[in-house]
Each structure stands twice: as structure tokens, then as C-alpha cells.
Design an enzyme around this catalytic site. Structure first.
Site, PDB file in Angstrom:
ATOM      1  N   TYR A  42     -36.342  -4.036   7.632  1.00 49.17           N
ATOM      2  CA  TYR A  42     -37.328  -3.566   6.661  1.00 49.17           C
ATOM      3  C   TYR A  42     -37.833  -4.725   5.825  1.00 49.17           C
ATOM      4  O   TYR A  42     -37.335  -5.850   5.918  1.00 49.17           O
ATOM      5  CB  TYR A  42     -36.724  -2.466   5.776  1.00 49.17           C
ATOM      6  CG  TYR A  42     -35.750  -2.959   4.733  1.00 49.17           C
ATOM      7  CD1 TYR A  42     -34.476  -3.417   5.095  1.00 49.17           C
ATOM      8  CD2 TYR A  42     -36.094  -2.994   3.387  1.00 49.17           C
ATOM      9  CE1 TYR A  42     -33.576  -3.872   4.139  1.00 49.17           C
ATOM     10  CE2 TYR A  42     -35.192  -3.451   2.423  1.00 49.17           C
ATOM     11  CZ  TYR A  42     -33.944  -3.889   2.806  1.00 49.17           C
ATOM     12  OH  TYR A  42     -33.071  -4.351   1.864  1.00 49.17           O
ATOM     13  N   ARG A  61     -41.178 -13.120   6.960  1.00 47.37           N
ATOM     14  CA  ARG A  61     -39.750 -12.752   7.013  1.00 47.37           C
ATOM     15  C   ARG A  61     -39.547 -11.516   7.886  1.00 47.37           C
ATOM     16  O   ARG A  61     -38.568 -11.435   8.635  1.00 47.37           O
ATOM     17  CB  ARG A  61     -39.205 -12.522   5.604  1.00 47.37           C
ATOM     18  CG  ARG A  61     -37.703 -12.233   5.604  1.00 47.37           C
ATOM     19  CD  ARG A  61     -37.109 -12.213   4.204  1.00 47.37           C
ATOM     20  NE  ARG A  61     -37.618 -11.110   3.409  1.00 47.37           N
ATOM     21  CZ  ARG A  61     -37.315 -10.914   2.120  1.00 47.37           C
ATOM     22  NH1 ARG A  61     -36.528 -11.763   1.485  1.00 47.37           N
ATOM     23  NH2 ARG A  61     -37.808  -9.894   1.461  1.00 47.37           N
ATOM     24  N   ARG A 111     -28.664   8.391  22.886  1.00 48.86           N
ATOM     25  CA  ARG A 111     -27.701   7.596  22.113  1.00 48.86           C
ATOM     26  C   ARG A 111     -26.814   6.769  23.035  1.00 48.86           C
ATOM     27  O   ARG A 111     -25.968   7.299  23.750  1.00 48.86           O
ATOM     28  CB  ARG A 111     -26.821   8.498  21.231  1.00 48.86           C
ATOM     29  CG  ARG A 111     -25.949   7.661  20.305  1.00 48.86           C
ATOM     30  CD  ARG A 111     -24.897   8.461  19.557  1.00 48.86           C
ATOM     31  NE  ARG A 111     -24.097   7.546  18.739  1.00 48.86           N
ATOM     32  CZ  ARG A 111     -23.106   6.790  19.209  1.00 48.86           C
ATOM     33  NH1 ARG A 111     -22.776   6.858  20.479  1.00 48.86           N
ATOM     34  NH2 ARG A 111     -22.463   5.970  18.403  1.00 48.86           N
ATOM     35  N   HIS A 113     -25.432   2.410  23.151  1.00 51.35           N
ATOM     36  CA  HIS A 113     -25.518   1.150  22.400  1.00 51.35           C
ATOM     37  C   HIS A 113     -26.528   0.133  22.939  1.00 51.35           C
ATOM     38  O   HIS A 113     -27.252  -0.460  22.155  1.00 51.35           O
ATOM     39  CB  HIS A 113     -24.131   0.491  22.294  1.00 51.35           C
ATOM     40  CG  HIS A 113     -23.216   1.182  21.324  1.00 51.35           C
ATOM     41  ND1 HIS A 113     -22.807   2.488  21.469  1.00 51.35           N
ATOM     42  CD2 HIS A 113     -22.645   0.741  20.178  1.00 51.35           C
ATOM     43  CE1 HIS A 113     -22.017   2.827  20.476  1.00 51.35           C
ATOM     44  NE2 HIS A 113     -21.902   1.788  19.662  1.00 51.35           N
ATOM     45  N   LYS A 159     -32.938  -8.895   7.394  1.00 53.73           N
ATOM     46  CA  LYS A 159     -33.173  -7.820   6.420  1.00 53.73           C
ATOM     47  C   LYS A 159     -33.003  -6.488   7.150  1.00 53.73           C
ATOM     48  O   LYS A 159     -33.968  -5.771   7.431  1.00 53.73           O
ATOM     49  CB  LYS A 159     -34.559  -7.972   5.775  1.00 53.73           C
ATOM     50  CG  LYS A 159     -34.615  -7.326   4.392  1.00 53.73           C
ATOM     51  CD  LYS A 159     -35.784  -7.848   3.592  1.00 53.73           C
ATOM     52  CE  LYS A 159     -36.079  -6.995   2.386  1.00 53.73           C
ATOM     53  NZ  LYS A 159     -34.970  -6.788   1.458  1.00 53.73           N
ATOM     54  N   GLU A 191     -24.488 -13.773  -2.708  1.00 53.87           N
ATOM     55  CA  GLU A 191     -25.646 -13.194  -3.397  1.00 53.87           C
ATOM     56  C   GLU A 191     -25.250 -11.904  -4.101  1.00 53.87           C
ATOM     57  O   GLU A 191     -24.073 -11.516  -4.086  1.00 53.87           O
ATOM     58  CB  GLU A 191     -26.782 -12.956  -2.401  1.00 53.87           C
ATOM     59  CG  GLU A 191     -26.386 -12.032  -1.254  1.00 53.87           C
ATOM     60  CD  GLU A 191     -27.466 -11.900  -0.177  1.00 53.87           C
ATOM     61  OE1 GLU A 191     -28.627 -12.223  -0.421  1.00 53.87           O
ATOM     62  OE2 GLU A 191     -27.109 -11.440   0.920  1.00 53.87           O
ATOM     63  N   LEU A 215     -29.469 -13.359   2.372  1.00 49.14           N
ATOM     64  CA  LEU A 215     -30.855 -13.076   2.712  1.00 49.14           C
ATOM     65  C   LEU A 215     -31.714 -14.098   1.965  1.00 49.14           C
ATOM     66  O   LEU A 215     -31.556 -14.262   0.749  1.00 49.14           O
ATOM     67  CB  LEU A 215     -31.260 -11.670   2.266  1.00 49.14           C
ATOM     68  CG  LEU A 215     -32.711 -11.375   2.668  1.00 49.14           C
ATOM     69  CD1 LEU A 215     -32.796 -11.045   4.148  1.00 49.14           C
ATOM     70  CD2 LEU A 215     -33.304 -10.270   1.845  1.00 49.14           C
TER      71      LEU A 215
HETATM   72  N1  PMP Z   1     -30.600 -10.519  -1.118  1.00 49.68           N
HETATM   73  C1  PMP Z   1     -30.570  -9.235  -0.729  1.00 49.68           C
HETATM   74  C2  PMP Z   1     -29.349  -8.708  -0.049  1.00 49.68           C
HETATM   75  C3  PMP Z   1     -31.679  -8.398  -0.964  1.00 49.68           C
HETATM   76  O1  PMP Z   1     -31.648  -7.105  -0.569  1.00 49.68           O
HETATM   77  C4  PMP Z   1     -32.805  -8.915  -1.641  1.00 49.68           C
HETATM   78  C5  PMP Z   1     -33.982  -8.022  -1.951  1.00 49.68           C
HETATM   79  N2  PMP Z   1     -34.842  -7.943  -0.856  1.00 49.68           N
HETATM   80  C6  PMP Z   1     -32.806 -10.270  -2.021  1.00 49.68           C
HETATM   81  C7  PMP Z   1     -31.681 -11.035  -1.744  1.00 49.68           C
HETATM   82  C8  PMP Z   1     -33.984 -10.883  -2.718  1.00 49.68           C
HETATM   83  O2  PMP Z   1     -35.081 -11.004  -1.847  1.00 49.68           O
HETATM   84  P1  PMP Z   1     -36.585 -10.979  -2.393  1.00 49.68           P
HETATM   85  O3  PMP Z   1     -36.704 -12.090  -3.406  1.00 49.68           O
HETATM   86  O4  PMP Z   1     -37.423 -11.221  -1.189  1.00 49.68           O
HETATM   87  O5  PMP Z   1     -36.787  -9.622  -2.987  1.00 49.68           O
END
Ligand code: PMP
Length: 297
Positions: A42, A61, A111, A113, A159, A191, A215
Site C-alpha cells: 500500500y 516507493r 487459497r 501459497h 510497505k 523505527e 521503511l
Molecule cells: N515507517 C513505517 C513502518 C511506516 O508505516 C511509515 C508511514 N508510512 C513510515 C515509517 C514513514 O513513512 P512516510 O514518511 O512515507 O509516511
């Protein structure tokens, strides 16, 4: 107002597989691989007064996430961009603050894998949702966080819609009565639950390297630009728990929270427990870039 789904006002128009339709009519099969396996990705693009912010970076991205899970593009880039504008056009929020959520899954199949052979059409869903900028109170008081072990998988650079690890981490923050978690893997900063974390030491802005453990938020690139414009050093390198605890300032960034200070970690103040000068400069620079969108008629 007619309440369709908890927390959603009215019945906004959404996009699903080639059609614009009311949210209440947008349904996917229970065999969709997004539902069954979390097999999808997403993206969230923030929109200020109808203007998508850093859309190119967000769609880049999205394409990287698709490539990493070996999923075909649901439509060419130009069409995807047009879809964002077409959705905004149909939204009550077209002149307001909003975010465009887009999701692509590996489609509907028995369904099993392995990827379906032959491949099936990916499911493409997109919607506009309200976005509220952080309030003055939050900006000036700052946020609190707890540290937790990062228990997620080793492809956090994707993502993915499989967000269970992030969901459980966020719930741990709620349970602890704080705003966010700061995750550590083997003692090294990764993070937040849905944001990147920044550490300030001696006026220099640090974040973990862009690798498979985080991410790469679109604000990685944006903060790099803002730091350069502010004459602040910007360094990506592994950051230990100790460096986080001893930080002069801590910040988080995300599309919807923009940049915010974290002033308490595990019930202890970070430095003086107040938003610091580097945050204040970056916040101002962020606001300036956002407000320029409004003036750009
Ligand atoms: N890390 C994670 C796990 C996230 O879900 C997000 C939000 N998308 C971010 C970092 C920050 O990314 P962005 O600056 O693109 O919103």
C-alpha cells in the site's frame, strides 16, 4: 449523517478495480490474497488543499514495493497519477487536507501459497480519507514513547499490508498510555510503529540507514533536503539504544504526523523534556514548504 463504517462519515466515493463507487458498495472476494495472506502492498500520499505532496516519491516507493514482492503494476504510472486526481475530484475533501490511500494485492485465486499461475489481475483499491495536521498543542508539548523490541520480519522496507507487527507495537503504546513506540532490533534503533525516528546529537540529525530493517519514509529524502537548506548535518548510520536515550532531541516523521518531537521515552525525559531547537527549525521549514503549496495557485 449516514454512518457506514465505524469512524467513517457518510459514504465517500472510492476506487476499486476500474470503478468509482460508494465505499459501502466496494467489496472484494474473501479469497483475495490481501485478505487471506496479507499478500499486497500500500501507499499513503498526503494531500494539502487538493495538492498531493511528493507524489512522485510516493509512487516510486509503491513501484519499488510492487517489484520487491514480484507483483505486476496494476496500471501504468501516468494512469495511477490520474487516478489520484480523479479520486480527489470526486471527494468532498478536494480543496481540503486529505490523504490518498492506495492498495494493491495479488488478486483473487484459490487459497494456495504459491503465486497463482497464470497470474490473476491484481486488486487495486484507492480512497481519500481526511488528514488532520498535528495540533499546536502536540507540536509544542511533544510526544511520549516507550521502547519495545522490534519483533517484525526482515523486509520492513516493503510497505506491506501485513502490518500485524506494527499493529501490536502500536497497541503496546496505547496500553502504556503513550503516543508511540520506538523499536529496537538487537539494541539498535529501527523505527516507530508507523513513523521513522530521528535522533539529534550536537546539532547533527541522525537516522538509521535505509535498509531492509526500516521503511524508507518519504520524509527521509524530505528531511535531507530540509537539513541541507538549514545547514544541519544529516547522517544515516546505526544508532544504539544508548544514543537514543542520551539524545539532545528525538523526533518522528510520517506523512500524516509530518515532523514531531518525542520528549519522553520510557517515562524519562529526553534532555530537558521539551521540544528542542533543531526540531523547531525543521518544523518551521516543513511548514514553509507546506504553506507554499497553498500559495501556488
Ligand atoms: N515507517 C513505517 C513502518 C511506516 O508505516 C511509515 C508511514 N508510512 C513510515 C515509517 C514513514 O513513512 P512516510 O514518511 O512515507 O509516511
Amino acid at each position: 449523517m449516514h454512518e457506514v463504517i465505524q469512524g467513517v462519515q457518510g459514504d465517500p466515493t472510492v476506487y476499486l478495480n476500474g470503478q468509482f463507487l460508494p465505499l459501502s458498495k466496494a467489496t472484494v472476494s474473501v479469497l483475495d490474497r490481501g485478505f487471506i495472506f496479507g499478500d499486497g502492498i500500500y501507499e499513503v500520499v498526503p494531500v494539502y488543499w487538493g495538492r498531493p505532496f511528493r507524489m512522485k516519491e510516493h509512487l516510486d516507493r509503491l513501484e519499488r514495493s510492487l517489484a520487491k514482492i514480484e507483483l505486476q503494476q496494476p496500471m501504468p504510472r501516468a494512469q495511477l497519477e490520474q487516478l489520484v486526481f480523479d479520486l480527489l475530484e470526486r471527494s468532498d475533501l478536494r480543496d481540503d487536507l486529505s490523504m490518498v490511500y492506495m492498495q494493491v494485492t495479488r488478486g483473487v485465486a484459490k487459497r494456495d501459497h504459491p503465486f497463482p499461475v497464470p497470474a490473476v489481475k491484481p486488486t487495486l483499491f484507492a480512497m481519500v480519507a481526511p488528514f488532520v495536521r498535528p495540533t499546536e498543542a502536540v507540536r509544542t508539548q511533544g510526544l511520549s514513547a516507550i521502547s519495545v523490541p522490534d519483533e517484525r520480519w526482515l523486509h520492513c522496507d516493503i510497505k506491506s499490508v501485513s502490518l500485524l507487527g506494527n499493529v501490536l507495537a502500536k497497541q503496546a503504546a496505547i496500553r502504556a498510555g503513550v503516543d508511540e513506540v520506538i523499536q529496537f532490533r538487537d539494541g539498535w534503533l529501527t523505527e516507530g510503529s508507523s513513523c521513522n525516528i530521528w535522533v539529534v546529537h550536537d546539532g547533527c540529525v541522525y537516522a538509521p540507514p535505509k535498509n531492509n530493517l526500516v521503511l524508507e519514509g518519504i520524509r527521509y529524502g524530505f528531511l535531507e533536503e530540509l537539513c541541507a537548506a538549514q545547514g544541519l548535518s544529516y547522517v544515516l548510520e546505526p544508532i544504539s539504544r544508548e544514543q537514543v536515550v542520551m539524545a539532545d532531541e528525538l523526533m518522528l516523521t510520517s506523512a500524516t504526523r509530518e515532523v514531531l518531537p518525542i520528549v519522553r521515552l520510557d517515562d524519562q525525559p529526553i534532555a530537558q523534556g521539551r521540544p528542542g531547537p533543531v526540531y523547531t527549525r525543521l518544523r518551521q521549514a516543513y511548514d514553509d514548504r507546506v504553506l507554499a503549496l497553498r500559495r501556488n495557485d
